[in-house]
Design a protein around this motif. Structure first.
Motif, PDB file in Angstrom:
ATOM      1  N   PRO A 227       0.821  -1.336   0.070  1.00 12.54           N
ATOM      2  CA  PRO A 227       0.080  -0.048  -0.041  1.00 12.54           C
ATOM      3  C   PRO A 227       1.072   1.238   0.217  1.00 12.54           C
ATOM      4  O   PRO A 227       1.821   1.268   0.565  1.00 12.54           O
ATOM      5  N   ALA A 228       0.292   2.334  -0.705  1.00 14.16           N
ATOM      6  CA  ALA A 228       1.236   3.568  -0.647  1.00 14.16           C
ATOM      7  C   ALA A 228       0.338   4.871   0.160  1.00 14.16           C
ATOM      8  O   ALA A 228      -0.722   4.887  -0.207  1.00 14.16           O
ATOM      9  N   GLY A 229       1.138   5.195   0.948  1.00 14.35           N
ATOM     10  CA  GLY A 229       0.595   6.636   1.456  1.00 14.35           C
ATOM     11  C   GLY A 229      -0.378   6.048   2.831  1.00 14.35           C
ATOM     12  O   GLY A 229      -1.141   7.154   3.509  1.00 14.35           O
ATOM     13  N   ASP A 230      -0.474   4.910   3.222  1.00 10.39           N
ATOM     14  CA  ASP A 230      -1.235   4.502   4.461  1.00 10.39           C
ATOM     15  C   ASP A 230      -0.248   3.854   5.282  1.00 10.39           C
ATOM     16  O   ASP A 230       0.269   2.817   5.291  1.00 10.39           O
ATOM     17  N   ARG A 231       0.107   4.487   6.440  1.00 10.18           N
ATOM     18  CA  ARG A 231       1.100   4.011   7.221  1.00 10.18           C
ATOM     19  C   ARG A 231       0.708   2.613   7.747  1.00 10.18           C
ATOM     20  O   ARG A 231       1.624   1.791   8.064  1.00 10.18           O
TER      21      ARG A 231
END
Length: 489
Positions: free
Chosen positions: A77-81
């Motif tokens: 996933p990108a941008g979701d810590r």
């Protein structure tokens, strides 16, 4: 306020009840819901894949678990810590399960990748980074690179220790094993006096869980652990007793029956000191079987007599039945047939009075096999059939009973039937009763080279969902019955 159980919680509950198929179907439905609701590759879909992988791994379906974990971590996933943290967990699980499957090259690659990802995400001093160091050290140990394994596990121990993280327990357990394998005489458990009781108990649990991977090494590590626990927690602490029990099991696995007897005697003495009557009875039964396996028939029979006195004092019918059944089998093996028959008949009567259906079935099977070997085949058949009526088809005693029943029907007092064929037939029944009645014309299951060979003949063309369900069902049956092919009484 307590939270509602998650689908994974419910699935594990079903698994504990022996309902593997129901547990798996529940999580497959959850995976379908996640895909329909959030899309293939979404964090929710990956989470459902991870849950299914966890269940499959817990039920011994390692290769299928690997597939689920690969799917779960295939869409970073990108941008979701928070979603990325989950992704790192899926990657770690993948590497760990590849290790358990013996696919060490792939496991090392995945775990080194996970170490790098975690170092970039958390930094070197964070426990989240050390989480991947520990399984990487395990892989290196299994591959024989003891020096590098020690270096990496020391980094994990140091990070967990400095952060006060409870995971230090599992890292210390792995370090102890590495120290023992290194063979330099260094104490394996030198730091226990500085740790809280709970961490010491977790170290012991981890060592016990790992002992079966290499029984010879496991025995050496357990022996060191028992000595350390006796000093740190005391000889009557449950962690010490659990470690002794595992040491006894490991001794049996490697043929060290004298060591097994020694360990059980220490456990029994502790239970007697504490007045734990039922636990002492179970230890006494274990001691009797250890003497029997060591070839000391006289000691075994004396110990069974001791167990009977203990069970009689407790007064529970199912415990009396268990002692009488095992005692009768030992008497039969020693050629004392009149006494054996009395004990086995008394076991059936006690189990019947106690309304314990499983113990009743097991006692009847034991009596029936005795009667078969005495060439009283008509009575043997009646007793074995009655025993099978109260046992689940997958119960080990039911499989033994069915294999003997085949010999009885053929008029044979020995030979005891085709155990592998009986297991294959139980496999077939397990699968066929869980599929639509109009789908299968026949399911042929045989055993070839220790593995199940399956031929499916269909009445009609199945739809894709039915094919998927049937394939999962066969895989689950493999997990359920594989261990029975090599099991012993």
């Amino acid at each position: 306020m307590s939270r509602s159980p998650s689908p994974l919680d419910i699935a594990y509950g079903l698994l504990e009840e022996g309902r593997l198929i129901d547990a798996e179907q529940l999580l497959v439905r959850e995976l379908g819901k996640a895909e329909r609701g959030y899309g293939h590759g979404s964090p929710q879909w990956a989470s459902a894949q991870g849950d299914l992988g966890n269940l499959l791994f817990s039920s011994g379906q390692v290769d299928r678990a690997v597939d689920c974990y690969r799917s779960a971590c295939s869409y970073p996933p990108a941008g979701d810590r928070e979603a990325y943290k989950d992704h790192l967990t899926y990657r770690l699980n993948l590497g760990t399960v590849l290790t358990m499957a013996g696919r060490l090259d792939q496991a090392e690659d995945e775990l080194r990748r996970n170490v790098q990802e975690r170092r970039d995400f958390y930094g070197r001093e964070h426990p989240g980074y050390a989480y991947a160091l520990e399984p990487l050290a395990d892989v290196l140990l299994r591959r024989g690179d003891v020096g590098q394994a020690r270096q990496i596990v020391e980094e994990a121990v140091g990070t967990f220790w400095r952060s006060g993280h409870e995971r230090v327990a599992t890292a210390l357990a792995l370090r102890a094993e590495i120290i023992v394998v290194s063979g330099g005489g260094e104490p394996a458990f030198a730091d226990l006096e500085h740790l809280p009781d709970g961490i010491v108990e977790q170290i012991a649990l981890t060592v016990m869980n790992r002992a079966g991977q290499d029984p010879s090494t496991g025995k050496a590590v357990l022996t060191s652990l028992v000595a350390a626990l006796e000093e740190r927690l005391g000889p009557d602490h449950q962690a010490t007793l659990n470690a002794l029990s595992q040491l006894a099991n490991t001794g049996h696995d490697i043929g060290d029956e004298a060591g097994r007897v020694w360990a059980i005697e220490k456990v029994l003495a502790s239970y007697d000191r504490q007045g734990r009557a039922e636990d002492a009875l179970m230890a006494t039964l274990g001691l009797a079987m250890a003497h029997e396996d060591a070839g000391d028939t006289a000691a075994a029979l004396r110990t069974f007599e001791n167990a009977w006195a203990r069970a009689d004092r407790i007064g529970r019918h199912e415990l009396r039945a268990q002692v009488l059944r095992n005692w009768g089998l030992a008497l039969s093996a020693s050629g004392r047939t009149d006494e054996a028959e009395r004990r086995l008949r008394d076991a059936v009567a006690e189990a019947d009075r106690g309304h314990d259906h499983e113990m009743l079935g097991r006692s009847r099977i034991a009596l029936g096999l005795f009667l078969q070997h005495e060439e009283r085949l008509a009575e043997a058949r009646q007793v074995v059939e009655a025993g099978l009526a109260t046992l689940d088809v997958a119960h080990p005693d039911a499989i033994t009973g069915r294999s003997h029943l085949g010999a009885i029907v053929q008029g044979r007092a020995c030979g005891c039937g085709d155990v592998q064929g009986t297991i294959a037939e139980a496999f077939r029944e397990f699968v066929i009763t869980r599929l639509p009645a109009d789908l299968l014309e026949d399911l042929d299951v045989t055993v070839e080279d220790g593995e199940f060979a399956i031929q499916v003949r269909l009445r009609r063309k199945p739809d894709p969902a039915e094919i998927e369900h049937m394939n999962r069902l066969i895989e689950s049956a493999n997990a359920e019955f594989r261990g029975r092919l090599t099991s012993r009484r």
